[in-house]
Design an enzyme around this catalytic site. Structure first.
Site, mmCIF file in Angstrom:
data_model
loop_
_atom_site.group_PDB
_atom_site.id
_atom_site.type_symbol
_atom_site.label_atom_id
_atom_site.label_comp_id
_atom_site.label_asym_id
_atom_site.label_seq_id
_atom_site.Cartn_x
_atom_site.Cartn_y
_atom_site.Cartn_z
ATOM 1 N N ARG A 67 -33.649 -45.638 -38.558
ATOM 2 C CA ARG A 67 -32.202 -45.646 -38.784
ATOM 3 C C ARG A 67 -31.916 -46.431 -40.039
ATOM 4 O O ARG A 67 -32.249 -47.613 -40.143
ATOM 5 C CB ARG A 67 -31.460 -46.261 -37.590
ATOM 6 C CG ARG A 67 -31.600 -45.491 -36.294
ATOM 7 C CD ARG A 67 -31.153 -44.046 -36.397
ATOM 8 N NE ARG A 67 -29.755 -43.901 -36.760
ATOM 9 C CZ ARG A 67 -28.762 -43.822 -35.878
ATOM 10 N NH1 ARG A 67 -29.005 -43.903 -34.582
ATOM 11 N NH2 ARG A 67 -27.526 -43.658 -36.281
ATOM 12 N N ASP A 233 -20.121 -46.009 -28.468
ATOM 13 C CA ASP A 233 -20.086 -44.561 -28.714
ATOM 14 C C ASP A 233 -20.686 -43.872 -27.493
ATOM 15 O O ASP A 233 -21.657 -43.127 -27.581
ATOM 16 C CB ASP A 233 -20.865 -44.220 -29.982
ATOM 17 C CG ASP A 233 -20.489 -42.850 -30.544
ATOM 18 O OD1 ASP A 233 -19.666 -42.152 -29.920
ATOM 19 O OD2 ASP A 233 -21.027 -42.471 -31.597
ATOM 20 N N ASN A 238 -25.064 -38.730 -27.662
ATOM 21 C CA ASN A 238 -25.917 -39.827 -28.103
ATOM 22 C C ASN A 238 -27.018 -40.136 -27.092
ATOM 23 O O ASN A 238 -27.540 -41.250 -27.062
ATOM 24 C CB ASN A 238 -25.078 -41.080 -28.356
ATOM 25 C CG ASN A 238 -24.253 -40.979 -29.615
ATOM 26 O OD1 ASN A 238 -24.644 -40.300 -30.569
ATOM 27 N ND2 ASN A 238 -23.112 -41.636 -29.643
ATOM 28 N N ASP A 251 -27.621 -44.715 -30.762
ATOM 29 C CA ASP A 251 -26.398 -44.986 -31.525
ATOM 30 C C ASP A 251 -25.582 -46.147 -30.951
ATOM 31 O O ASP A 251 -24.567 -45.953 -30.288
ATOM 32 C CB ASP A 251 -25.536 -43.722 -31.624
ATOM 33 C CG ASP A 251 -26.148 -42.708 -32.572
ATOM 34 O OD1 ASP A 251 -27.177 -43.021 -33.180
ATOM 35 O OD2 ASP A 251 -25.589 -41.609 -32.698
ATOM 36 N N GLU A 253 -24.231 -48.567 -32.937
ATOM 37 C CA GLU A 253 -23.556 -49.196 -34.073
ATOM 38 C C GLU A 253 -22.152 -49.675 -33.746
ATOM 39 O O GLU A 253 -21.610 -50.566 -34.427
ATOM 40 C CB GLU A 253 -23.512 -48.218 -35.252
ATOM 41 C CG GLU A 253 -22.640 -47.004 -35.006
ATOM 42 C CD GLU A 253 -22.990 -45.835 -35.909
ATOM 43 O OE1 GLU A 253 -24.177 -45.539 -36.059
ATOM 44 O OE2 GLU A 253 -22.062 -45.240 -36.459
#
Length: 364
Positions: A67, A233, A238, A251, A253
């Site tokens: 990532r 998220d 995901n 994911d 973030e």
């Protein structure tokens, strides 16, 4: 929707990235080579992913995913992409919960090797419900599944959120506290106001988004409750599935400390976002999938916490998604892929459903 070009997701040269990755890996693991380096077709716009294998006599892991923070010169979706924070979050969740989070192996904070910080993690094999075309459209594995198979996937996915909220000690997740004053919900909403201000800086503002913020004030929960670690998220797009069972949760973030319902509202609304678009384009979609009442009931059964104020939290999810959509639209304008219309609210794909939520008519 079926014919519009997908917005560009990178300004980087994949071949150059592959070469630089091989150089970096050789320094980190002498004698190792990065082979079969590729960029997946589902790459996002807030960060970039590389898939590769390690060629080495005794590799610590063989199938890898990397990532990489978005190129700061490429009109990024978010103002900050904190790779070390995401790495630390994934490690915490992997250590303290039963969630299948890919093992994170290396963190590189120096932007020199690839042009931005990145981390390397184990690559999970399986399949992901697609975003483009959405899984609510005909012609993909989830749409083609039986009702029982989709119900199994839904129940297993809600259980991921329940275990996350219940199993991570709050004291160990304090680094995810958002800046500002007040409780966790106040800080979370304030961070979204700041994000919106960044998106529209020097550009046309969105009266619809601003009316949604005003409506949040009217619906503000009397008691938001204790915060938990939110995935941020939280949606099936995901998650990697083996059959219909989750094998990797991705994911992180947008992870933060927030009320439980922030994740639940996002989960419920992001499915409705795809469902509403599908119906608007003449297909029935998956109307029985991820129904709000069933998601709430399953979560309550698993955690003992009955979700509260969900009209607020689903509106908040739609509002947050609208800010992201507006930024992506302005990104397309920046790259010459679109033009700003007379009414900037129409840049938001779900402007009709968001307006209905603001007016209190969306849920019937």
């Amino acid at each position: 929707m079926a014919t519009a070009p997908r917005p560009r997701t990178t300004t980087r040269d994949p071949e150059e990235l592959a070469h630089r990755l091989t150089v970096w890996l050789g320094a980190r693991l002498p004698g190792a080579k990065a082979v079969d380096v590729r960029v997946p077709g589902s790459n996002g716009m807030s960060s970039e992913t590389l898939l590769f294998d390690i060629e080495h006599p005794e590799p610590p892991l063989r199938a890898c995913a990397l990532r990489l923070a978005a190129d700061s010169a490429a009109y990024t979706v978010f103002p900050v992409y904190d790779i070390p924070r995401q790495f630390r979050t994934m490690r915490l969740v992997a250590e303290r919960t039963e969630l299948p989070v890919p093992g994170v192996r290396w963190l590189e904070e120096d932007p020199g090797p690839l042009g931005a910080p990145f981390f390397v993690m184990e690559r999970a094999e399986g399949r992901v419900p697609p975003d483009a075309m959405p899984y609510t459209y005909e012609g993909n594995w989830l749409h083609a599944a039986t009702d029982a198979e989709r119900e199994h996937l839904e129940a297993a996915s809600v259980a991921l959120i329940a275990r996350l909220h219940d199993q991570v000690p709050l004291t160990e997740a304090e680094f995810l506290t958002l800046p500002g004053d007040g409780d966790a919900l106040t800080r979370h909403v304030a961070s979204q106001r700041a994000y919106y201000a960044w998106v529209v800086d020097g550009l046309a503002r969105s009266p619809l988004i601003e009316s949604a913020f005003d409506r949040l004030t009217d619906l503000w929960p009397a008691d938001p409750g204790e915060p938990v670690l939110n995935w941020g998220d939280a949606r099936i797009g995901n998650v990697v599935y083996d059959g219909f069972d989750p094998v990797a949760v991705l994911d992180w973030e947008m992870a933060a400390l927030a009320p439980r319902e922030v994740d639940l509202g996002w989960t419920v609304y992001l499915h409705r976002f795809f469902q509403d678009l599908t119906v608007a384009f003449g297909q029935p979609g998956l109307p029985e999938f991820f129904r709000r009442g069933r998601v709430e009931a399953r979560y309550a059964e698993l955690t003992g916490h009955t979700p509260r104020d969900m009209e607020f939290y689903t509106l908040y999810a739609a509002l947050r998604h609208a800010i992201v959509m507006l930024r992506i639209a302005y990104r397309q304008v920046h790259f010459g892929e679109a033009a700003v219309p007379a009414d900037p609210d129409t840049l938001i794909l779900h402007h009709d459903s968001l307006r209905a939520m603001v007016q209190g008519s969306y849920w019937g």
